[in-house]
Design an enzyme around this catalytic site. Structure first.
Site, short mmCIF file in Angstrom:
data_model
loop_
_atom_site.label_atom_id
_atom_site.label_comp_id
_atom_site.label_asym_id
_atom_site.label_seq_id
_atom_site.Cartn_x
_atom_site.Cartn_y
_atom_site.Cartn_z
N HIS A 265 0.83 -1.20 0.00
CA HIS A 265 0.00 0.00 0.00
C HIS A 265 0.87 1.26 0.00
O HIS A 265 0.69 2.15 -0.84
CB HIS A 265 -0.90 -0.01 1.24
CG HIS A 265 -1.84 1.15 1.33
ND1 HIS A 265 -3.14 1.08 0.89
CD2 HIS A 265 -1.66 2.41 1.81
CE1 HIS A 265 -3.73 2.25 1.09
NE2 HIS A 265 -2.85 3.08 1.66
N GLU A 266 1.82 1.32 0.92
CA GLU A 266 2.66 2.50 1.03
C GLU A 266 3.59 2.64 -0.17
O GLU A 266 3.92 3.77 -0.57
CB GLU A 266 3.46 2.48 2.33
CG GLU A 266 2.61 2.39 3.60
CD GLU A 266 1.52 3.44 3.71
OE1 GLU A 266 1.64 4.51 3.05
OE2 GLU A 266 0.55 3.22 4.45
#
Length: 498
Positions: A265-266
């Site tokens: 996600h990051e």
């Protein structure tokens, strides 16, 4: 002063302000990752001082005159868009007095520090006084900006994160999903019951092995460690700037997937920042186009690509190498794990079917709090009631209820809608990308994100803030945001075999 020199002066001023913002991002990263507890008070003072200095630079009356001059003569497309974004930032800044900027900065830093302890202790009352102050000051800021932007209080705060975003447009989208969810969720749960539960992997998963694995996955996705780094924090996040991206993750020895998917996600966020146009670095037009698009970039990696059948086949071998051969890591079983739907209390761990419910709840509650329809002391009870209504579960503690997210304690009121708007945009972008280039899915089977990243670089990352969100989405996919694309994706993946 000539029009040309007026524009050049603006570019120089905004470049200097952007550098201030970069420095503040690293100070905030350090506060969450490395700073000892004793540094909280001086760090609050440092950040407040820098925000006041940044604000003073932005509200210099000369900027208003320069903007008037630059807007009076045709510029090229990128310059014109840059001046438009400068004007937007100027309006936001001049709406708020510097003493309010300083007070809110201090209040947010203090509240965030208290929240970290209160969350561990499940003690909402401990953070309530400081959160009351953050809410009061955020409301004051929202009212000041609403007057300048000629919009409602909530929309003024939303505009900080999603330019031109309107609650009147969000409400029907969220209401539609809230109506769609109960029957769809039950159908998915019924299908899962018929199919049987996937085999679970055997814990523990040593943290050192997880660190190696997450780095391997980050490199596969395309994250550059030459211009970025990965660390650990209580709440995963991405920050930094082009050339120095910072992502954080948290690990659980009993659940490797929590850290792994957080990194994916990051990485999506960081890839966006790393791919912004070099020619417009440190100019408003070179910045990311709002948080809905930013969230779409994190979710196109984490949800659309990394939970696809194609990628799971590659991931299974990597997991087996890291933790040893297990039946749980067989591709078909792993895929069923990754798309497993189960209503849960924690937003960051939620599956993509129930995740929007978490956002809808937060959106509705923060609007009620900002508009005075609910008292902050009533938040825990209202939170629990909302979770029961939307997902049929009630959090056993405030730690996994209303205290789980950093956002409100850190002053990010108006941010939450962008998560689900981003998820819907991600589905639409991924469909457009894979329709345009079949090699994207083939690449995922090899753990090769190059085709997908190339498409995103061309259609999203390199565009910076040249276009507004609607225009960017239309240019990339052929139409404005269509929530139906997200629902079609969910039906295909969870009730079909996509």
């Amino acid at each position: 002063m000539t029009i040309k020199s007026a524009y050049q002066d603006l570019e120089h001023r905004f470049q200097r302000m952007a550098v201030f913002g970069e420095a503040m991002s690293v100070l905030h990263w350090d506060m969450a990752v490395m700073m000892p507890p004793g540094g909280a008070k001086p760090r609050s003072e440092q950040l407040a001082a820098m925000r006041v200095m940044h604000h003073a630079m932005m509200v210099d009356p000369a900027i208003g005159d320069l903007l008037d001059a630059a807007e009076a003569m045709p510029l090229d497309d990128w310059q014109e868009a840059n001046v438009r974004e400068m004007r937007r930032e100027y309006i936001h800044a001049t709406a708020v007095p510097s003493d309010l900027v300083e007070a809110l900065s201090m209040a947010c830093s203090d509240c965030e520090t208290t929240w970290r302890t209160a969350k561990k202790d499940n003690d909402f009352k401990a953070v309530l006084p400081e959160m009351e102050r953050v809410l009061s000051l955020s409301r004051e800021m929202g009212e000041a900006k609403a007057a300048k932007l000629n919009c409602g209080l909530y929309d003024a705060l939303l505009d900080q994160y999603e330019p031109l975003g309107k609650s009147a447009e969000i409400d029907p989208i969220f209401d539609d999903y809230a109506a769609f969810l109960p029957d769809f969720l039950q159908a998915v749960l019924d299908k899962q019951a018929r199919d049987g539960a996937p085999v679970q992997a055997n814990a523990p998963f040593p943290v050192d092995k997880q660190r190696e694995l997450t780095r391997h996955f980050a490199e596969a996705v395309g994250f550059s460690f030459a211009s970025g780094r990965m660390d650990e924090s209580a709440h995963p996040f991405s920050t930094g700037y082009k050339g120095d991206s910072r992502i954080t993750v948290r690990y659980d020895e009993n659940d490797y997937s929590q850290g792994l998917m957080a990194v994916m996600h990051e990485c999506g966020h960081a890839l966006y920042e790393q791919g912004l146009p070099d020619a417009w670095h440190n100019q408003p037009v070179g910045a990311a186009r709002g948080m809905a698009i930013h969230e779409s970039q994190s979710l196109i990696v984490e949800m659309q690509a990394c939970r696809s059948r194609e990628f799971v086949g590659w991931a299974s071998a990597s997991l087996a190498r890291a933790f040893g051969e297990q039946a749980a890591f067989e591709p078909d079983n792993l895929y069923r794990q990754y798309i497993r739907v189960k209503p849960d209390f924690i937003r960051v761990d939620a599956d993509e079917v129930t995740y929007p419910a978490h956002v809808i709840l937060r959106y509705r509650l923060e609007r009620a709090l900002l508009e005075g329809d609910m008292k902050l002391a009533d938040l825990p009870g209202a939170w629990n009631d909302g979770m029961q209504k939307l997902l049929g579960i009630t959090p056993p503690t405030d730690t996994v209820g209303c205290m789980q997210d950093i956002h409100r304690y850190d002053g990010a009121w108006g941010y939450f809608p962008t998560y689900t708007l981003g998820a819907m945009t991600a589905a639409q972008l991924f469909k457009a990308a894979t329709d345009a280039d079949p090699d994207i899915r083939d690449g995922l089977t090899r753990g090769d994100f190059t085709p997908l990243l190339s498409w995103l670089r061309e259609h999203v990352h390199s565009q910076g803030s040249r276009w507004n969100t609607r225009e960017l989405t239309e240019r990339a996919t052929g139409r404005a945001l269509d929530p139906q694309a997200f629902k079609d994706h969910l039906r295909n993946r969870y009730l079909g075999d996509a």
